[in-house]
Design a protein around this motif. Structure first.
Motif, PDB file in Angstrom:
ATOM      1  N   ALA A 299       0.751  -1.321   0.157  1.00 51.07           N
ATOM      2  CA  ALA A 299       0.331  -0.296   0.452  1.00 51.07           C
ATOM      3  C   ALA A 299       1.161   1.511   0.040  1.00 51.07           C
ATOM      4  O   ALA A 299       2.325   1.338   0.940  1.00 51.07           O
ATOM      5  CB  ALA A 299      -0.889   0.109   1.253  1.00 51.07           C
ATOM      6  N   HIS A 300       0.581   1.908  -0.490  1.00 56.67           N
ATOM      7  CA  HIS A 300       0.596   3.323  -0.616  1.00 56.67           C
ATOM      8  C   HIS A 300      -0.180   4.235  -1.225  1.00 56.67           C
ATOM      9  O   HIS A 300      -0.737   3.988  -2.093  1.00 56.67           O
ATOM     10  CB  HIS A 300       2.309   3.612  -1.148  1.00 56.67           C
ATOM     11  CG  HIS A 300       1.944   3.231  -3.030  1.00 56.67           C
ATOM     12  ND1 HIS A 300       2.103   4.615  -3.839  1.00 56.67           N
ATOM     13  CD2 HIS A 300       1.936   2.064  -3.880  1.00 56.67           C
ATOM     14  CE1 HIS A 300       1.871   4.735  -4.950  1.00 56.67           C
ATOM     15  NE2 HIS A 300       2.198   2.789  -5.117  1.00 56.67           N
ATOM     16  N   SER A 301       0.029   5.979  -0.954  1.00 52.79           N
ATOM     17  CA  SER A 301      -0.494   6.651  -1.656  1.00 52.79           C
ATOM     18  C   SER A 301       0.448   8.008  -2.283  1.00 52.79           C
ATOM     19  O   SER A 301       0.766   8.610  -3.259  1.00 52.79           O
ATOM     20  CB  SER A 301      -1.576   6.642  -0.640  1.00 52.79           C
ATOM     21  OG  SER A 301      -2.492   8.033  -1.532  1.00 52.79           O
ATOM     22  N   CYS A 302       0.668   8.969  -0.945  1.00 53.78           N
ATOM     23  CA  CYS A 302       1.398  10.368  -1.430  1.00 53.78           C
ATOM     24  C   CYS A 302       2.375  10.098  -1.489  1.00 53.78           C
ATOM     25  O   CYS A 302       3.493  11.267  -2.336  1.00 53.78           O
ATOM     26  CB  CYS A 302       1.386  11.114   0.395  1.00 53.78           C
ATOM     27  SG  CYS A 302       2.531  10.503   1.768  1.00 53.78           S
ATOM     28  N   ARG A 303       3.705   9.170  -1.196  1.00 51.32           N
ATOM     29  CA  ARG A 303       4.909   8.854  -0.957  1.00 51.32           C
ATOM     30  C   ARG A 303       5.822   9.598  -1.261  1.00 51.32           C
ATOM     31  O   ARG A 303       7.058  10.184  -1.144  1.00 51.32           O
ATOM     32  CB  ARG A 303       5.333   9.208  -3.446  1.00 51.32           C
ATOM     33  CG  ARG A 303       4.090   7.878  -3.896  1.00 51.32           C
ATOM     34  CD  ARG A 303       4.575   7.808  -5.245  1.00 51.32           C
ATOM     35  NE  ARG A 303       4.185   7.101  -6.379  1.00 51.32           N
ATOM     36  CZ  ARG A 303       3.814   6.603  -7.329  1.00 51.32           C
ATOM     37  NH1 ARG A 303       5.254   6.952  -7.981  1.00 51.32           N
ATOM     38  NH2 ARG A 303       3.510   5.989  -7.722  1.00 51.32           N
ATOM     39  N   SER A 304       5.207  10.332   0.222  1.00 53.76           N
ATOM     40  CA  SER A 304       6.314  11.660   0.919  1.00 53.76           C
ATOM     41  C   SER A 304       6.303  11.843   1.992  1.00 53.76           C
ATOM     42  O   SER A 304       6.190  12.938   2.950  1.00 53.76           O
ATOM     43  CB  SER A 304       5.660  13.141   0.195  1.00 53.76           C
ATOM     44  OG  SER A 304       3.871  13.164   0.221  1.00 53.76           O
ATOM     45  N   GLY A 305       5.791  10.545   3.052  1.00 53.45           N
ATOM     46  CA  GLY A 305       5.480  11.127   4.946  1.00 53.45           C
ATOM     47  C   GLY A 305       4.083  10.900   4.872  1.00 53.45           C
ATOM     48  O   GLY A 305       4.478  11.724   6.426  1.00 53.45           O
ATOM     49  N   VAL A 306       3.252  11.252   4.166  1.00 51.71           N
ATOM     50  CA  VAL A 306       2.153  12.369   4.521  1.00 51.71           C
ATOM     51  C   VAL A 306       0.736  11.481   4.673  1.00 51.71           C
ATOM     52  O   VAL A 306       0.679  11.601   6.515  1.00 51.71           O
ATOM     53  CB  VAL A 306       1.379  13.288   4.079  1.00 51.71           C
ATOM     54  CG1 VAL A 306       0.308  13.989   3.969  1.00 51.71           C
ATOM     55  CG2 VAL A 306       3.211  14.960   3.391  1.00 51.71           C
ATOM     56  N   CYS A 307       0.308   9.868   4.439  1.00 51.37           N
ATOM     57  CA  CYS A 307      -0.353   9.670   4.526  1.00 51.37           C
ATOM     58  C   CYS A 307      -0.405   8.084   5.262  1.00 51.37           C
ATOM     59  O   CYS A 307      -1.484   7.876   6.018  1.00 51.37           O
ATOM     60  CB  CYS A 307      -1.094   9.090   3.141  1.00 51.37           C
ATOM     61  SG  CYS A 307      -0.088   7.979   2.133  1.00 51.37           S
ATOM     62  N   GLY A 308       0.430   7.945   5.809  1.00 45.57           N
ATOM     63  CA  GLY A 308       0.922   7.407   6.435  1.00 45.57           C
ATOM     64  C   GLY A 308       0.781   5.582   5.722  1.00 45.57           C
ATOM     65  O   GLY A 308       0.551   4.656   6.699  1.00 45.57           O
ATOM     66  N   SER A 309       0.362   5.325   4.991  1.00 41.56           N
ATOM     67  CA  SER A 309      -0.533   3.827   4.728  1.00 41.56           C
ATOM     68  C   SER A 309       0.460   2.978   3.731  1.00 41.56           C
ATOM     69  O   SER A 309       0.283   2.179   3.809  1.00 41.56           O
ATOM     70  CB  SER A 309      -1.374   4.435   3.245  1.00 41.56           C
ATOM     71  OG  SER A 309      -0.450   4.563   2.100  1.00 41.56           O
ATOM     72  N   CYS A 310       1.977   4.078   3.904  1.00 41.51           N
ATOM     73  CA  CYS A 310       2.728   2.692   3.494  1.00 41.51           C
ATOM     74  C   CYS A 310       4.254   1.837   4.757  1.00 41.51           C
ATOM     75  O   CYS A 310       4.930   1.635   4.328  1.00 41.51           O
ATOM     76  CB  CYS A 310       4.274   3.082   2.714  1.00 41.51           C
ATOM     77  SG  CYS A 310       4.955   4.657   3.248  1.00 41.51           S
ATOM     78  N   ALA A 311       3.291   2.016   5.875  1.00 40.47           N
ATOM     79  CA  ALA A 311       4.141   1.479   6.963  1.00 40.47           C
ATOM     80  C   ALA A 311       4.678   0.064   7.000  1.00 40.47           C
ATOM     81  O   ALA A 311       3.342  -0.946   6.652  1.00 40.47           O
ATOM     82  CB  ALA A 311       3.446   2.105   8.117  1.00 40.47           C
TER      83      ALA A 311
ATOM     84  N   VAL B 218       9.176   0.673   9.330  1.00 49.74           N
ATOM     85  CA  VAL B 218       9.573   2.394   8.700  1.00 49.74           C
ATOM     86  C   VAL B 218       8.476   2.714   7.725  1.00 49.74           C
ATOM     87  O   VAL B 218       7.755   2.435   7.887  1.00 49.74           O
ATOM     88  CB  VAL B 218      10.938   1.484   8.173  1.00 49.74           C
ATOM     89  CG1 VAL B 218      12.037   1.724   8.550  1.00 49.74           C
ATOM     90  CG2 VAL B 218      10.368   0.817   7.035  1.00 49.74           C
ATOM     91  N   LEU B 219       8.696   4.074   7.175  1.00 46.24           N
ATOM     92  CA  LEU B 219       7.546   3.911   5.765  1.00 46.24           C
ATOM     93  C   LEU B 219       8.574   3.739   4.497  1.00 46.24           C
ATOM     94  O   LEU B 219       9.712   4.107   4.615  1.00 46.24           O
ATOM     95  CB  LEU B 219       7.441   5.470   5.883  1.00 46.24           C
ATOM     96  CG  LEU B 219       6.784   6.341   7.327  1.00 46.24           C
ATOM     97  CD1 LEU B 219       6.224   7.414   6.830  1.00 46.24           C
ATOM     98  CD2 LEU B 219       5.088   4.842   7.347  1.00 46.24           C
ATOM     99  N   MET B 220       7.691   3.138   4.180  1.00 43.37           N
ATOM    100  CA  MET B 220       8.554   2.815   2.587  1.00 43.37           C
ATOM    101  C   MET B 220       9.020   3.723   1.736  1.00 43.37           C
ATOM    102  O   MET B 220       9.531   3.414   0.612  1.00 43.37           O
ATOM    103  CB  MET B 220       7.308   1.917   1.716  1.00 43.37           C
ATOM    104  CG  MET B 220       6.923   0.397   2.222  1.00 43.37           C
ATOM    105  SD  MET B 220       7.150  -0.539   1.087  1.00 43.37           S
ATOM    106  CE  MET B 220       5.218  -0.079   0.758  1.00 43.37           C
ATOM    107  N   CYS B 221       8.132   4.983   2.024  1.00 41.43           N
ATOM    108  CA  CYS B 221       8.396   6.621   1.005  1.00 41.43           C
ATOM    109  C   CYS B 221       9.703   6.676   1.624  1.00 41.43           C
ATOM    110  O   CYS B 221       9.954   8.075   0.459  1.00 41.43           O
ATOM    111  CB  CYS B 221       7.174   6.841   0.692  1.00 41.43           C
ATOM    112  SG  CYS B 221       6.466   8.161   2.106  1.00 41.43           S
ATOM    113  N   GLU B 222      10.195   6.539   3.058  1.00 35.63           N
ATOM    114  CA  GLU B 222      11.503   7.082   3.657  1.00 35.63           C
ATOM    115  C   GLU B 222      12.045   6.527   3.627  1.00 35.63           C
ATOM    116  O   GLU B 222      13.659   6.923   3.329  1.00 35.63           O
ATOM    117  CB  GLU B 222      10.724   7.627   4.896  1.00 35.63           C
ATOM    118  CG  GLU B 222       9.909   8.940   4.677  1.00 35.63           C
ATOM    119  CD  GLU B 222       9.625   9.793   6.391  1.00 35.63           C
ATOM    120  OE1 GLU B 222       9.971   9.078   7.059  1.00 35.63           O
ATOM    121  OE2 GLU B 222       8.973  10.601   6.276  1.00 35.63           O
TER     122      GLU B 222
HETATM  123 FE1  FES Z   1       2.207   7.991   2.090  1.00 34.02          FE
HETATM  124 FE2  FES Z   1       4.647   7.163   2.586  1.00 34.02          FE
HETATM  125  S1  FES Z   1       2.999   7.025   0.770  1.00 34.02           S
HETATM  126  S2  FES Z   1       3.372   8.020   4.233  1.00 34.02           S
END
Ligand code: FES
Length: 235
Positions: free
Chosen positions: A43-55, A63-67
């Motif tokens: 799962a992912h959405s924002c790709r910038s550490g904002v939505c929290g969906s990629c933990a 970790v967050l995958m996008c970070e």
């Molecule tokens: Fe949104 Fe990682 S994709 S926090």
């Protein structure tokens, strides 16, 4: 690099070799999905550490995958203490349930001007992105799924601390059972928060405030044979 990913269809780790360096884990998974294995699910959405969906967890740490930037040998698993839907995707329905159980919202604002320093006091707690990493790391929630838990208690502290909040006493009452006194104060939730929130500290502050309001730690009462009497809660 070679990374292993926990798959749900067979419950095993699957290894992937990718020729990528110095990119985020999300970029690596996107590469795997588009070039190697379209069945991989995450799962992912924002790709910038904002939505929290990629933990996810890497080598046992949330970790967050996008970070997070992976290295060869990393092992990627879904976060713990949540139902796995498929591969790295978990059911996030518990997020709403915890907010509900902990009454983690404003009951209505009093018309009050708020000073800048008062807003600063609740700014960090307002930054939660609901990634559920703290629930994944929480050993109490692992054995007690009714535990209100780190992020909802942090939110309760945020509202109890907000001078505009109309009903702080009801919020405090809502976290007496499966709440502030059930936390072990182990601090596992603190280093995994991508927003720098410290739920352990907020829970400690809630305990202090609860004691001032007349509540007592039921475990302490049990330890002293139930003989302590601090009177009725005062608000
Ligand atoms: Fe949104 Fe990682 S994709 S926090």
């Amino acid at each position: 690099m070679t990374i292993s990913i926990q798959r749900s269809h067979n419950g095993a780790l699957q290894s992937y070799n990718v020729e990528l360096e110095n990119v985020t884990l999300l970029s690596v998974l996107n590469h795997i999905k588009t070039k190697i294995d379209p069945t991989l699910t995450y799962a992912h959405s924002c790709r910038s550490g904002v939505c929290g969906s990629c933990a996810v967890r890497v080598n046992g740490r949330e970790v967050l995958m996008c970070e997070y930037k992976p290295k060869s040998g990393d092992c990627v698993e879904p976060i713990r203490n949540a139902r796995v839907v498929r591969d790295l995707v978990v059911d996030s329905g518990h997020v709403e349930r915890f907010n509900r159980t902990g009454s983690a919202w404003s009951e209505g604002s009093r018309e009050e001007s708020v000073k800048a320093e008062e807003m600063e006091r609740i700014e960090t707690q307002s930054d939660c992105i609901l990634c559920a990493s703290c629930y994944s790391a929480c050993p109490v929630y692992a054995v007690n799924p009714d535990f209100i838990g780190p992020f909802a208690l942090t939110r309760v502290w945020r509202y109890v601390n907000d001078p505009r909040e109309q009903d702080a006493s009801a919020k405090m009452a809502a976290v007496q059972t499966n709440g502030i006194w059930d936390c072990m104060l182990c601090g596992e939730c603190v280093p995994v928060c991508p927003q720098g929130i410290a739920p352990k500290q907020d829970i400690t502050m809630l305990r202090t405030k609860a004691s001032v309001m007349g509540y007592q730690d039921p475990n302490a009462a049990t330890a002293f044979g139930g003989g302590l009497d601090f009177g009725s809660p005062v608000f």
